[in-house]
Enzyme design. Structure first.
Site, PDB file in Angstrom:
ATOM      1  N   TYR A   1       0.834  -1.193   0.000  1.00 60.07           N
ATOM      2  CA  TYR A   1       0.000   0.000   0.000  1.00 60.07           C
ATOM      3  C   TYR A   1       0.876   1.254   0.000  1.00 60.07           C
ATOM      4  O   TYR A   1       1.901   1.314   0.678  1.00 60.07           O
ATOM      5  CB  TYR A   1      -0.919   0.043   1.213  1.00 60.07           C
ATOM      6  CG  TYR A   1      -2.020  -0.992   1.222  1.00 60.07           C
ATOM      7  CD1 TYR A   1      -2.297  -1.782   0.116  1.00 60.07           C
ATOM      8  CD2 TYR A   1      -2.807  -1.175   2.359  1.00 60.07           C
ATOM      9  CE1 TYR A   1      -3.314  -2.717   0.130  1.00 60.07           C
ATOM     10  CE2 TYR A   1      -3.828  -2.113   2.396  1.00 60.07           C
ATOM     11  CZ  TYR A   1      -4.070  -2.889   1.275  1.00 60.07           C
ATOM     12  OH  TYR A   1      -5.076  -3.818   1.310  1.00 60.07           O
TER      13      TYR A   1
ATOM     14  N   SER B   1     -14.135  -4.472   0.388  1.00 57.27           N
ATOM     15  CA  SER B   1     -15.072  -3.840  -0.548  1.00 57.27           C
ATOM     16  C   SER B   1     -16.517  -4.101  -0.141  1.00 57.27           C
ATOM     17  O   SER B   1     -17.340  -4.536  -0.959  1.00 57.27           O
ATOM     18  CB  SER B   1     -14.831  -4.311  -1.986  1.00 57.27           C
ATOM     19  OG  SER B   1     -15.487  -3.480  -2.917  1.00 57.27           O
ATOM     20  N   PRO B   2     -16.875  -3.815   1.105  1.00 61.53           N
ATOM     21  CA  PRO B   2     -18.233  -4.119   1.571  1.00 61.53           C
ATOM     22  C   PRO B   2     -19.310  -3.300   0.873  1.00 61.53           C
ATOM     23  O   PRO B   2     -20.483  -3.699   0.876  1.00 61.53           O
ATOM     24  CB  PRO B   2     -18.169  -3.795   3.068  1.00 61.53           C
ATOM     25  CG  PRO B   2     -17.079  -2.782   3.187  1.00 61.53           C
ATOM     26  CD  PRO B   2     -16.055  -3.189   2.168  1.00 61.53           C
ATOM     27  N   LEU B   3     -18.933  -2.167   0.275  1.00 63.28           N
ATOM     28  CA  LEU B   3     -19.898  -1.340  -0.455  1.00 63.28           C
ATOM     29  C   LEU B   3     -19.705  -1.431  -1.963  1.00 63.28           C
ATOM     30  O   LEU B   3     -20.251  -0.622  -2.712  1.00 63.28           O
ATOM     31  CB  LEU B   3     -19.807   0.120   0.001  1.00 63.28           C
ATOM     32  CG  LEU B   3     -20.027   0.392   1.486  1.00 63.28           C
ATOM     33  CD1 LEU B   3     -20.029   1.891   1.766  1.00 63.28           C
ATOM     34  CD2 LEU B   3     -21.328  -0.239   1.982  1.00 63.28           C
TER      35      LEU B   3
ATOM     36  N   GLY C   1     -17.204  -0.720  -3.993  1.00 62.71           N
ATOM     37  CA  GLY C   1     -16.688   0.510  -4.590  1.00 62.71           C
ATOM     38  C   GLY C   1     -17.648   1.680  -4.532  1.00 62.71           C
ATOM     39  O   GLY C   1     -17.587   2.580  -5.379  1.00 62.71           O
TER      40      GLY C   1
ATOM     41  N   LEU D   1     -20.997   1.443  -4.801  1.00 59.20           N
ATOM     42  CA  LEU D   1     -22.264   1.179  -5.479  1.00 59.20           C
ATOM     43  C   LEU D   1     -23.388   0.850  -4.494  1.00 59.20           C
ATOM     44  O   LEU D   1     -24.568   0.998  -4.831  1.00 59.20           O
ATOM     45  CB  LEU D   1     -22.106   0.034  -6.475  1.00 59.20           C
ATOM     46  CG  LEU D   1     -21.193   0.309  -7.680  1.00 59.20           C
ATOM     47  CD1 LEU D   1     -21.142  -0.904  -8.596  1.00 59.20           C
ATOM     48  CD2 LEU D   1     -21.670   1.532  -8.456  1.00 59.20           C
ATOM     49  N   LEU D   2     -23.026   0.402  -3.290  1.00 56.21           N
ATOM     50  CA  LEU D   2     -24.028   0.113  -2.269  1.00 56.21           C
ATOM     51  C   LEU D   2     -24.117   1.231  -1.232  1.00 56.21           C
ATOM     52  O   LEU D   2     -24.746   1.058  -0.188  1.00 56.21           O
ATOM     53  CB  LEU D   2     -23.697  -1.216  -1.580  1.00 56.21           C
ATOM     54  CG  LEU D   2     -23.723  -2.448  -2.488  1.00 56.21           C
ATOM     55  CD1 LEU D   2     -23.161  -3.664  -1.759  1.00 56.21           C
ATOM     56  CD2 LEU D   2     -25.141  -2.724  -2.978  1.00 56.21           C
ATOM     57  N   GLY D   3     -23.516   2.357  -1.538  1.00 59.27           N
ATOM     58  CA  GLY D   3     -23.491   3.476  -0.600  1.00 59.27           C
ATOM     59  C   GLY D   3     -24.420   4.614  -0.979  1.00 59.27           C
ATOM     60  O   GLY D   3     -24.154   5.762  -0.633  1.00 59.27           O
ATOM     61  N   GLY D   4     -25.496   4.298  -1.684  1.00 57.72           N
ATOM     62  CA  GLY D   4     -26.435   5.352  -2.089  1.00 57.72           C
ATOM     63  C   GLY D   4     -26.033   6.052  -3.358  1.00 57.72           C
ATOM     64  O   GLY D   4     -26.284   7.240  -3.531  1.00 57.72           O
TER      65      GLY D   4
END
Length: 323
Positions: A53, A211-213, A215, A217-220
């Site tokens: 990283y 990647s729980p969201l 990228g 796309l599941l964050g509104g």
């Protein structure tokens, strides 16, 4: 904050894991240090990083940033369950990557120097190494444990049979083996349910969802798109186009529940058997605060069933595709 054991180990970790990949290349060091302080203050004790990283700052830059935070004292290191990873190449010279015994020794010592600590709680294989035999890998890890440089081993991006093989080889050596597996897992990407999640549960590994969201796309994303706050390009735009009806139904359902979509997506993971914690990788303090809200979201059986209708999952193999 809620805590749970990491897999079958006796190690207690928070139900949210702080991911540091943005620290340095996207989040300036002073703000990153402030976010880590806030995470600890909120009860998050599980921090994840990797030796590659650093983005444009170069491999190791994020570990160095975390190390300078530890060096500020105040029991920061003592209160943190520290996980880092190796596998990726850090230079174009031979033996600066993979899971060879030589690279495990060199990469571990380099991470310890950058992190300004004398041990790592969870040393994780960032990817399966198909060229190095498990006898070599486990012998190197056993040596590191004996030296007090690491406490536990974990994996990331392993297939189910990789986990089973790793654990069988570790048991043959009377070694603990893996205690965790990091893999992509969210409402949109549920392939893990076929073999990795069952293998992890059967072999005593806690699953850490990256990647729980998906990228963002599941964050509104649709609401933000309408408000002009976000515009997607490339692969994310293609994924959104392919799943727009489901994502719209999801955002509508989150509104019906009275929660933000990202909070529901994280809470869904916290309700999945075998999942220890999702990794939240905030760029800002506000994003950390958003992630913490998920701990207050309770989903009942009807809500979980509705989410399965919107984003169908998988049965464990082979029942998912056979009988």
């Amino acid at each position: 904050m809620e805590y749970t054991h990491l897999g079958r180990s006796g190690l207690s970790v928070s139900r949210l894991c702080l991911g540091t990949m943005n620290f340095g290349p996207l989040t300036p060091e002073p703000e990153a240090h402030s976010i880590m302080d806030s995470a600890l203050a909120s009860g998050i004790n599980y921090f994840d990083t990797a030796n590659v990283y650093g983005g444009d700052l170069g491999p190791g830059a994020t570990e160095s940033l975390v190390g300078r935070w530890f060096a500020r004292g105040g029991d920061r290191r003592e209160r943190t369950v520290l996980a880092t990873k190796l596998y990726g190449t850090t230079s174009d010279w031979p033996n600066n990557g993979t899971l060879s015994a030589l690279n495990i020794r060199r990469a571990l010592d380099a991470s310890l120097r950058r992190l300004q600590t004398d041990y790592i709680d969870i040393y994780q294989f960032h990817h399966i190494d198909r060229e190095t035999p498990w006898d070599e890998i486990w012998q190197a890890m056993e040596t590191a444990v004996a030296q007090g440089k690491i406490l536990y081993a974990g994996s990331s991006n392993f297939a189910g049979w990789h986990i089973a093989t790793a654990q069988a080889e570790a048991r043959r050596r009377n070694f603990t083996g893996l205690v965790s597996e990091q893999s992509i897992y969210n409402l949109l990407t549920r392939d893990l349910e076929l073999e990795v999640l069952p293998a992890a549960r059967a072999n005593g590994l806690g699953v850490i969802a990256w990647s729980p969201l998906q990228g963002g796309l599941l964050g509104g994303v649709l609401g933000k798109e309408r408000d002009g706050r976000r515009r997607l390009e490339g692969r994310s735009a293609e994924t959104l186009a392919a799943h727009r009806p489901a994502i719209q139904a999801f955002e509508d359902f989150a509104a019906d529940l009275g929660h933000e979509p990202g909070d529901v997506a994280l809470a869904w993971l916290l309700h999945q058997p075998g999942v220890t914690a999702p990794i939240i990788g905030p760029r800002t303090q506000a994003q950390l605060d958003d992630g913490l809200r998920a701990l207050d979201v309770t989903l009942d059986a009807a809500a979980l069933a509705r989410l399965d209708e919107i984003f169908p999952g998988h049965k464990p193999a082979p029942e998912d595709y056979a009988w």
